[in-house]
Design a protein around this motif. Structure first.
Motif, PDB file in Angstrom:
ATOM      1  N   GLY A 265       0.837  -1.200   0.000  1.00 58.49           N
ATOM      2  CA  GLY A 265       0.000   0.000   0.000  1.00 58.49           C
ATOM      3  C   GLY A 265       0.866   1.242   0.000  1.00 58.49           C
ATOM      4  N   TYR A 266       0.233   2.391   0.254  1.00 56.60           N
ATOM      5  CA  TYR A 266       0.996   3.638   0.304  1.00 56.60           C
ATOM      6  C   TYR A 266       0.341   4.617   1.270  1.00 56.60           C
ATOM      7  CZ  TYR A 266      -2.535   5.368  -3.047  1.00 56.60           C
ATOM      8  OH  TYR A 266      -3.708   5.714  -3.667  1.00 56.60           O
ATOM      9  N   TYR A 267       1.183   5.477   1.849  1.00 59.37           N
ATOM     10  CA  TYR A 267       0.691   6.543   2.711  1.00 59.37           C
ATOM     11  C   TYR A 267       0.225   7.711   1.852  1.00 59.37           C
ATOM     12  CZ  TYR A 267       2.603   4.447   6.993  1.00 59.37           C
ATOM     13  OH  TYR A 267       2.868   3.629   8.064  1.00 59.37           O
ATOM     14  N   SER A 292      -4.620   2.844   0.227  1.00 55.84           N
ATOM     15  CA  SER A 292      -3.965   4.049   0.718  1.00 55.84           C
ATOM     16  C   SER A 292      -4.345   4.254   2.185  1.00 55.84           C
ATOM     17  CB  SER A 292      -4.369   5.272  -0.113  1.00 55.84           C
ATOM     18  OG  SER A 292      -5.773   5.450  -0.122  1.00 55.84           O
ATOM     19  N   PHE A 293      -3.459   4.915   2.922  1.00 56.89           N
ATOM     20  CA  PHE A 293      -3.637   5.074   4.364  1.00 56.89           C
ATOM     21  C   PHE A 293      -3.314   6.512   4.766  1.00 56.89           C
ATOM     22  CE2 PHE A 293      -2.614   0.714   3.500  1.00 56.89           C
ATOM     23  CZ  PHE A 293      -3.478  -0.025   4.311  1.00 56.89           C
ATOM     24  N   SER A 294      -4.164   7.085   5.611  1.00 55.72           N
ATOM     25  CA  SER A 294      -3.976   8.459   6.067  1.00 55.72           C
ATOM     26  C   SER A 294      -4.266   8.576   7.549  1.00 55.72           C
ATOM     27  CB  SER A 294      -4.901   9.423   5.318  1.00 55.72           C
ATOM     28  OG  SER A 294      -4.599   9.472   3.949  1.00 55.72           O
ATOM     29  N   ILE A 295      -3.670   9.595   8.160  1.00 55.98           N
ATOM     30  CA  ILE A 295      -3.970   9.930   9.545  1.00 55.98           C
ATOM     31  C   ILE A 295      -4.750  11.239   9.540  1.00 55.98           C
ATOM     32  CG2 ILE A 295      -1.890  11.294  10.041  1.00 55.98           C
ATOM     33  CD1 ILE A 295      -2.602   8.745  12.541  1.00 55.98           C
ATOM     34  N   THR A 296      -5.807  11.310  10.353  1.00 55.53           N
ATOM     35  CA  THR A 296      -6.612  12.534  10.441  1.00 55.53           C
ATOM     36  C   THR A 296      -6.658  12.990  11.886  1.00 55.53           C
ATOM     37  OG1 THR A 296      -8.733  11.408  10.815  1.00 55.53           O
ATOM     38  CG2 THR A 296      -8.032  11.724   8.519  1.00 55.53           C
ATOM     39  N   PHE A 297      -6.995  14.264  12.074  1.00 58.30           N
ATOM     40  CA  PHE A 297      -7.042  14.863  13.413  1.00 58.30           C
ATOM     41  C   PHE A 297      -8.349  15.616  13.594  1.00 58.30           C
ATOM     42  CE2 PHE A 297      -2.624  14.709  12.022  1.00 58.30           C
ATOM     43  CZ  PHE A 297      -1.984  14.125  13.110  1.00 58.30           C
ATOM     44  N   PRO A 298      -8.930  15.578  14.795  1.00 55.24           N
ATOM     45  CA  PRO A 298     -10.118  16.406  15.047  1.00 55.24           C
ATOM     46  C   PRO A 298      -9.805  17.896  15.032  1.00 55.24           C
ATOM     47  CG  PRO A 298      -9.385  15.299  17.061  1.00 55.24           C
ATOM     48  CD  PRO A 298      -8.588  14.722  15.938  1.00 55.24           C
ATOM     49  N   ASP A 299      -8.546  18.272  15.271  1.00 48.94           N
ATOM     50  CA  ASP A 299      -8.111  19.667  15.229  1.00 48.94           C
ATOM     51  C   ASP A 299      -7.947  20.079  13.773  1.00 48.94           C
ATOM     52  OD1 ASP A 299      -6.848  22.105  15.289  1.00 48.94           O
ATOM     53  OD2 ASP A 299      -5.262  21.502  16.677  1.00 48.94           O
ATOM     54  N   ARG A 300      -8.839  20.932  13.297  1.00 49.56           N
ATOM     55  CA  ARG A 300      -8.809  21.324  11.881  1.00 49.56           C
ATOM     56  C   ARG A 300      -7.522  22.063  11.512  1.00 49.56           C
ATOM     57  NH1 ARG A 300     -11.583  17.746   9.807  1.00 49.56           N
ATOM     58  NH2 ARG A 300     -11.257  16.824  11.843  1.00 49.56           N
ATOM     59  N   GLY A 301      -6.846  22.634  12.515  1.00 52.28           N
ATOM     60  CA  GLY A 301      -5.636  23.382  12.243  1.00 52.28           C
ATOM     61  C   GLY A 301      -4.483  22.519  11.763  1.00 52.28           C
ATOM     62  N   ILE A 302      -4.521  21.226  12.068  1.00 49.99           N
ATOM     63  CA  ILE A 302      -3.446  20.333  11.623  1.00 49.99           C
ATOM     64  C   ILE A 302      -3.967  19.185  10.764  1.00 49.99           C
ATOM     65  CG2 ILE A 302      -1.949  20.862  13.584  1.00 49.99           C
ATOM     66  CD1 ILE A 302      -2.877  18.324  14.931  1.00 49.99           C
ATOM     67  N   ASP A 303      -5.276  19.163  10.528  1.00 44.75           N
ATOM     68  CA  ASP A 303      -5.873  18.060   9.768  1.00 44.75           C
ATOM     69  C   ASP A 303      -5.762  18.307   8.261  1.00 44.75           C
ATOM     70  OD1 ASP A 303      -7.581  15.635   9.628  1.00 44.75           O
ATOM     71  OD2 ASP A 303      -8.970  17.032   8.657  1.00 44.75           O
ATOM     72  N   ALA A 312      -7.580  10.417  -2.798  1.00 41.39           N
ATOM     73  CA  ALA A 312      -8.068   9.035  -2.774  1.00 41.39           C
ATOM     74  C   ALA A 312      -9.203   8.842  -3.780  1.00 41.39           C
ATOM     75  CB  ALA A 312      -8.530   8.667  -1.367  1.00 41.39           C
ATOM     76  N   ARG A 313     -10.101   9.826  -3.866  1.00 41.80           N
ATOM     77  CA  ARG A 313     -11.181   9.750  -4.857  1.00 41.80           C
ATOM     78  C   ARG A 313     -10.623   9.850  -6.271  1.00 41.80           C
ATOM     79  NH1 ARG A 313     -13.789  13.258  -1.143  1.00 41.80           N
ATOM     80  NH2 ARG A 313     -13.249  15.040  -2.465  1.00 41.80           N
ATOM     81  N   HIS A 314      -9.663  10.728  -6.454  1.00 48.53           N
ATOM     82  CA  HIS A 314      -9.054  10.903  -7.781  1.00 48.53           C
ATOM     83  C   HIS A 314      -8.430   9.596  -8.277  1.00 48.53           C
ATOM     84  CE1 HIS A 314      -6.834  12.929 -10.999  1.00 48.53           C
ATOM     85  NE2 HIS A 314      -5.741  12.305 -10.593  1.00 48.53           N
ATOM     86  N   HIS A 319      -9.292   3.295   0.546  1.00 54.45           N
ATOM     87  CA  HIS A 319      -8.684   4.250   1.482  1.00 54.45           C
ATOM     88  C   HIS A 319      -9.062   3.955   2.927  1.00 54.45           C
ATOM     89  CE1 HIS A 319      -6.595   7.857   2.541  1.00 54.45           C
ATOM     90  NE2 HIS A 319      -7.660   8.425   3.063  1.00 54.45           N
ATOM     91  N   THR A 320      -8.052   3.997   3.797  1.00 55.04           N
ATOM     92  CA  THR A 320      -8.259   3.798   5.235  1.00 55.04           C
ATOM     93  C   THR A 320      -7.793   5.037   5.983  1.00 55.04           C
ATOM     94  OG1 THR A 320      -7.933   1.404   5.098  1.00 55.04           O
ATOM     95  CG2 THR A 320      -7.621   2.427   7.257  1.00 55.04           C
TER      96      THR A 320
END
Length: 619
Positions: A265-267, A292-303, A312-314, A319-320
């Motif tokens: 896979g890929y980040y 594909s793999f991603s990390i998300t944050f509840p803080d919109r300032g760093i998300d 991922a849609r493109h 996607h995870t």
């Protein structure tokens, strides 16, 4: 990806260790290789191995021996040009026992000795024992993707993929290395051969180590070598040639790194580099939809989830997303330091460790990432500053002299004025260490090879320093290798293919960075593969909340590690200064600037975790 370890007799007394010593060393690397174990003890050398099966699943156990058994090898890594090398070696009469990629090293060694390193395209750290020559040969790949640590103690050379394996040998003492600590406070992480453990060295990228007749010798076989700058000299090729060749070499690199007998896979961070890698993964994959793999944050300032989902849609990937909450930092911090084996200035390693755990849960064992693009193609903001010429020391003779000492040139600027920083960081040390700072000052001599900076363009000087100080010993080590292998996942880095890296050194600086954009040539190479919205994004660094957020949570073990009595007893830092920092960092809304400041309290905290985790003594 795997874990290797072992030791060799240097004193000529023979190996007297019981079998349990090698087994204990190998057991510390279980996370790097959960699938099988191997060992070999002979001729004054012991080799241990843990395997993570990626290529040649049925017959890839190690050690691997040559036809007559005189050459034995354990290897952590992948050789991406193994098919071409195997065909060449078979034509020379060599017989292979396995289908694994790394067996080519054994037979290349028979043909070329240490010169085999010039033939390899891969990421590797290996040990070869040659009974005919009475030689032990250790090597680390060109870029430093995979680690190799060693110590000379008690008449032994002790080595391992991680420091914890080296420390498991009874002859290796456990003491904190003060110069290593000083480096962490000064640079992105440790530098060169230094670690946080006194007497334990890192085999540097592009280096090998030889043990012969009881002597240990370390030599460099490769370095990132930019051409000497000749102002006004025209480019050797039209601009389009550089764009097209970068794209062609990167696609070739991705194809090489898709070789595996397990899912790959890929980040996907939402930035240019990982998006371009993802696009090339899809172009070169058939039959299955890449993950594909991603990390998300509840803080919109760093998300960055909006751009991650856009890409991922493109691409139409499977996607995870892993949502990471502030409380997850404290939950994973101590385990993270145990794997990183180094204090840190940022908490984002905990995010990376959580991300690799999500990868492993899907059954994916190999991940491609975008590391290396910023360092090779001028992706950081500082490269724009270099366009105006060399940064002066502002007339400060002390700063000029210090730059001459550490870089070999008073006009080289990298990140900060180090004379002023040296004076500032002294306040953090305990009084006894402050008085003795000259004995472990990391700025007392050259930090890198000055010859590799001399006469180079300022953009290339920064690239070399980024490569040596930020990438090799930090982003690829405590952040890359360690956080992926913590969960038995192998990370691969298409931007660090030797062919692509060599070509990157020939790209004119004006095609890497302009007054308005970084990574110009890479952005041009991405057109048609990556949406314009991502190509034109301003760089958004991967980051997470720092020690101020941890302090405001009033976590018991954090409070204990930073308590006045504990800091005073340990004797590394000044407890009054730590108390002042705690008061400052606890203020509502206070944050350490991600680009202009260092999270010193996080270094203090994670150094305390390091002391506890590895049972290191007080100063």
């Amino acid at each position: 990806m795997c874990g290797v370890t072992g030791y060799a007799d240097l004193a000529g007394t023979g190996l007297t260790e019981g079998e349990d010593v090698l087994d204990r060393m190998t057991a510390t690397l279980l996370h790097r290789g959960p699938d099988s174990a191997g060992r070999l003890v002979r001729g004054g050398v012991a080799l241990g191995f843990r395997r993570l099966s990626i290529v040649g699943l049925e017959d890839g156990d190690q050690p691997i021996l040559n036809e007559d058994g005189s050459v034995a090898m354990v290897c952590n890594g992948e050789i991406f040009n193994h098919r071409e090398l195997r065909a060449e070696l078979e034509a020379k009469g060599h017989r292979f026992r396995t289908r694994t990629d790394v067996e080519v090293i054994v037979h290349l060694y028979e043909e070329y000795g240490t010169g085999l390193l010039e033939r390899l395209n891969g990421q590797f750290a290996f040990a070869v024992h040659d009974t005919r020559r009475g030689r032990l040969f250790l090597a680390r790949d060109h870029m430093g993707i995979l680690p190799m640590y060693y110590a000379v103690a008690g008449g032994r050379l002790v080595f391992g993929s991680e420091i914890k394996a080296v420390l498991a040998h009874p002859s290796v003492p456990r003491r904190a290395d003060l110069t290593g600590l000083d480096q962490v406070l000064t640079f992105p992480g440790t530098v060169g051969s230094r670690t946080l453990f006194e007497g334990v060295s890192s085999l540097e990228n592009g280096h090998f180590l030889l043990v012969e007749d009881g002597a240990v010798r370390v030599e460099k076989y490769w370095d990132l070598d930019y051409p000497v700058d000749v102002p006004g000299e025209p480019a050797e090729h039209p601009d389009r040639y550089y764009v097209d060749t970068v794209r062609e070499l990167l696609e070739q690199s991705v194809r090489r790194r898709l070789q595996a007998d397990v899912p790959v896979g890929y980040y996907l961070s939402g930035g240019l580099d990982s998006s371009l890698i993802g696009a090339l993964v899809h172009r070169n994959t058939s039959g299955t939809v890449p993950r594909s793999f991603s990390i998300t944050f509840p803080d919109r300032g760093i998300d960055e989830s909006r751009h991650q989902r856009l890409m991922a849609r493109h691409l139409g990937s499977e996607h995870t997303e892993t949502e990471f909450h502030p409380g997850d930092i404290a939950a994973g911090l101590r385990r993270m330091i145990g794997h990183a084996e180094c204090p840190v200035k940022e908490t984002y390693n905990t995010c990376s460790m959580a991300l690799s755990a999500a990868v492993r849960e899907t059954g994916t064992r190999v991940i491609l990432t975008g590391e290396g693009a910023d360092e090779l193609f001028a992706g950081y903001l500082g490269y724009r500053f270099d366009l105006g010429g060399r940064r002066t020391a502002g007339g400060d003779p002390f700063e000029e002299e210090l730059r001459r000492t550490i870089w070999g040139d008073p006009h080289v600027f990298y990140e900060r004025d180090y004379h002023a920083w040296r004076e500032s960081k002294l306040d953090l040390y305990a009084p006894a260490l402050r008085d003795a700072h000259a004995e472990f000052d990391c700025l007392a001599g050259p930090v890198v090879d000055p010859g590799m900076l001399r006469g180079r363009h300022p953009v290339h000087q920064r690239s070399y320093l980024d490569f040596k100080l930020r990438l090799s010993d930090h982003l690829l080590s405590d952040h890359g290798d360690r956080m992926a292998l913590a969960n038995s996942v192998e990370a691969r880095y298409p931007f660090l293919d030797p062919d692509l890296v060599r070509f990157a050194t020939t790209v004119p600086p004006r095609l890497k960075v302009t007054a308005s954009t970084e990574k110009y040539v890479l952005k041009e190479a991405a057109r048609g593969l990556v949406p314009d919205e991502i190509i034109h994004r301003e760089k958004f660094g991967f980051r997470a909340q720092g020690s101020p957020a941890l302090l405001r949570e009033r976590i018991e073990w954090v409070e204990d590690l930073l308590s006045y009595d504990r800091i005073k007893r340990q004797g590394y830092f000044d407890p009054d200064v730590v108390e002042h920092l705690k008061e400052q960092y606890r203020q509502p809304g206070y944050e350490v600037h991600p680009h202009l400041g260092d999270d010193l309290l996080l270094v203090v905290l994670t150094f305390g975790v390091l002391l506890d985790t590895f049972s290191l003594p007080d100063a």
